[in-house]
Design a protein around this motif. Sequence first.
Motif, PDB file in Angstrom:
ATOM      1  N   GLU A 115       0.830  -1.194   0.000  1.00  0.00           N
ATOM      2  CA  GLU A 115       0.000   0.000   0.000  1.00  0.00           C
ATOM      3  C   GLU A 115       0.870   1.252   0.000  1.00  0.00           C
ATOM      4  OE1 GLU A 115      -3.893   0.011   2.035  1.00  0.00           O
ATOM      5  OE2 GLU A 115      -2.977  -1.484   3.332  1.00  0.00           O
ATOM      6  N   ILE A 165     -10.440 -10.364  -1.620  1.00  0.00           N
ATOM      7  CA  ILE A 165      -9.862  -9.495  -0.596  1.00  0.00           C
ATOM      8  C   ILE A 165     -10.509  -9.799   0.751  1.00  0.00           C
ATOM      9  CG2 ILE A 165      -9.578  -7.102   0.173  1.00  0.00           C
ATOM     10  CD1 ILE A 165      -7.927  -7.779  -2.289  1.00  0.00           C
ATOM     11  N   ASN A 178     -10.879  -8.259   4.466  1.00  0.00           N
ATOM     12  CA  ASN A 178     -10.704  -7.024   5.222  1.00  0.00           C
ATOM     13  C   ASN A 178     -11.710  -6.997   6.370  1.00  0.00           C
ATOM     14  OD1 ASN A 178      -9.436  -4.477   5.621  1.00  0.00           O
ATOM     15  ND2 ASN A 178     -11.181  -3.444   4.706  1.00  0.00           N
ATOM     16  N   THR A 196      -6.895   2.293  -0.907  1.00  0.00           N
ATOM     17  CA  THR A 196      -6.424   1.056  -1.539  1.00  0.00           C
ATOM     18  C   THR A 196      -7.601   0.242  -2.065  1.00  0.00           C
ATOM     19  OG1 THR A 196      -4.393   0.926  -0.237  1.00  0.00           O
ATOM     20  CG2 THR A 196      -5.267  -1.142  -1.104  1.00  0.00           C
ATOM     21  N   ILE A 197      -8.647   0.101  -1.255  1.00  0.00           N
ATOM     22  CA  ILE A 197      -9.816  -0.667  -1.691  1.00  0.00           C
ATOM     23  C   ILE A 197     -10.464  -0.005  -2.909  1.00  0.00           C
ATOM     24  CG2 ILE A 197     -12.128  -1.435  -1.041  1.00  0.00           C
ATOM     25  CD1 ILE A 197     -11.109  -1.789   1.787  1.00  0.00           C
ATOM     26  N   TYR A 224      -7.111  -2.617   5.287  1.00  0.00           N
ATOM     27  CA  TYR A 224      -6.743  -1.873   4.091  1.00  0.00           C
ATOM     28  C   TYR A 224      -7.300  -0.454   4.210  1.00  0.00           C
ATOM     29  CZ  TYR A 224      -5.437  -6.198   1.657  1.00  0.00           C
ATOM     30  OH  TYR A 224      -4.833  -7.365   1.280  1.00  0.00           O
ATOM     31  N   SER A 225      -6.581   0.498   3.648  1.00  0.00           N
ATOM     32  CA  SER A 225      -7.096   1.864   3.618  1.00  0.00           C
ATOM     33  C   SER A 225      -8.243   1.940   2.610  1.00  0.00           C
ATOM     34  CB  SER A 225      -5.995   2.843   3.215  1.00  0.00           C
ATOM     35  OG  SER A 225      -5.655   2.685   1.844  1.00  0.00           O
ATOM     36  N   ALA A 276       0.998  -4.529   4.216  1.00  0.00           N
ATOM     37  CA  ALA A 276       0.345  -5.280   3.151  1.00  0.00           C
ATOM     38  C   ALA A 276       0.737  -6.738   3.105  1.00  0.00           C
ATOM     39  CB  ALA A 276       0.643  -4.632   1.804  1.00  0.00           C
TER      40      ALA A 276
END
Length: 494
Positions: free
Chosen positions: A181, A226, A228, A241-242, A237-238, A190
């Motif tokens: 990331e 993914i 999260n 990023t998503i 994840y931020s 990450a």
Amino acid sequence: MRPVTITASTQAAQPPQRLPRMDWKSGCSARSGRLLKPMLGYIRALIRAQQQGIWDAESRPDGWIPLVVAENKLGNAAMLERMAAVQDAPTMVLNYSGMKGIWELQVAMARLMEHFFLPGHSVDPQHICISSGCSAILDNMFYCLCDEGDGVLIPAPYYPAFDNDLQAKCGVHPLPFYLTEPGSAGGTAANGSTNHGSSQASIRQQLDAAAAEAAMRGIPVRGLLITNPINPLGTLYSDGTITEMLRWCLDNRVHYISDEIYALSVFKPHATFTSAITLAQQLVGAAGSSDARAAANGSSGGAAAADGGAGSGDYSQEAVDTYVHLVYGLSKDWCASGLRVGLLYSRNTCLQMALNSIAAFAGVSNHTQWVLAQVLGDHEWAVSFLQQNQRALEGSYDSLAAALEEEGIPFLPAVGGMFAWIDLRRWLPEPTWEAELAFWQRICNEAKIILTPGKDFHAAEPGFFRLCFAWMPPEALPEAVHRLKRVLGGPAAA
């Protein structure tokens, strides 16, 4: 062209093709060969521990301390007590129902999702499929979305059983890759490794590279899976990023599958979880949103709420509905893994139609569903349970983190889930997967604790291990860490 009349002789001349058997002694099909490897590598060690005796502070202080199962036992008693209070089930629980779940539980789950992690988004219960756990959900979903030989990108390290979920029946290739990331320190957030250096590549460039590598192997990429909060890292994840991963999927017509099974197990107050569904909806441009279409058709009201409002992006609602899917379940946040209840939320019409048939192979007892509908429909209780569970998770994590810090064992700070990612690279005799496995076995034999080695997660390099902290009582965690440090034998070599 004249119609072909099929006669008995025609049928006899064209027998169906048979897959070759593995061998005549087994009597099994060739495809069963990929099922012979254990789904999880630590199963034998866990069975051994249970046979020899699990740690108890008073009755068995020298017992085994398994820290390998990502299962939350901290709220088992509270969940069981609330379920036991549900009485007078209707006779319908003894009859057939829709294959995607009973309506009462679909409604309860829709309202739960709206309130707890999809605020402002109206969930249509008809878009929910309930099956016997998230593994069953993933198996059925990938059967419908992918063909055998297709691939699914998964940022590593990741949950080991994903490999089995994709391969066992569907024959889909899991494609691990390492995602850094922007702004993360050396990739730590990450991929759990700390020596890769800061990547200058954007999220899109990293995904392009992973897809190109798969293409060189002749594997078309059909999905991006993914998790999260992230298992095994315990991080998030931020949103940025998503969002970039969603954009990449929509641009390339790749399915984005968001496993959010730990969504309500974020236990640190400073951490905020945002569902991929929320972020995807923000990518829908005003012209392509449901409210704009409704206005064009002369309708009014409700449409903006139905999709969480029109976003500022340039993707159509149809694209988001087709390619973005959410997986959730009751195993983690609700301490109920033994009930085997998972769900898929998807607005892909074709996928939902296919699930009407294939979901029959992974149904959940109507009685279990009805009881859960009453439990989860009790909003006041649900709020209280989740708050208590998050406090319990934080307490266990803090106990584990304090012990790790005291013993000088490096780890990645976690904010959610029920695991910590520890770094034992400096204690490996050599940086190889063989050395990691031997070290893992030594820890089992000498300390009677069970960790999960990094190789099982497709870690970037040997020496990382996952510790799960919600399967054993909190007081067992410092004891496990002290035992581990005795095996490590003092400060690590430089």
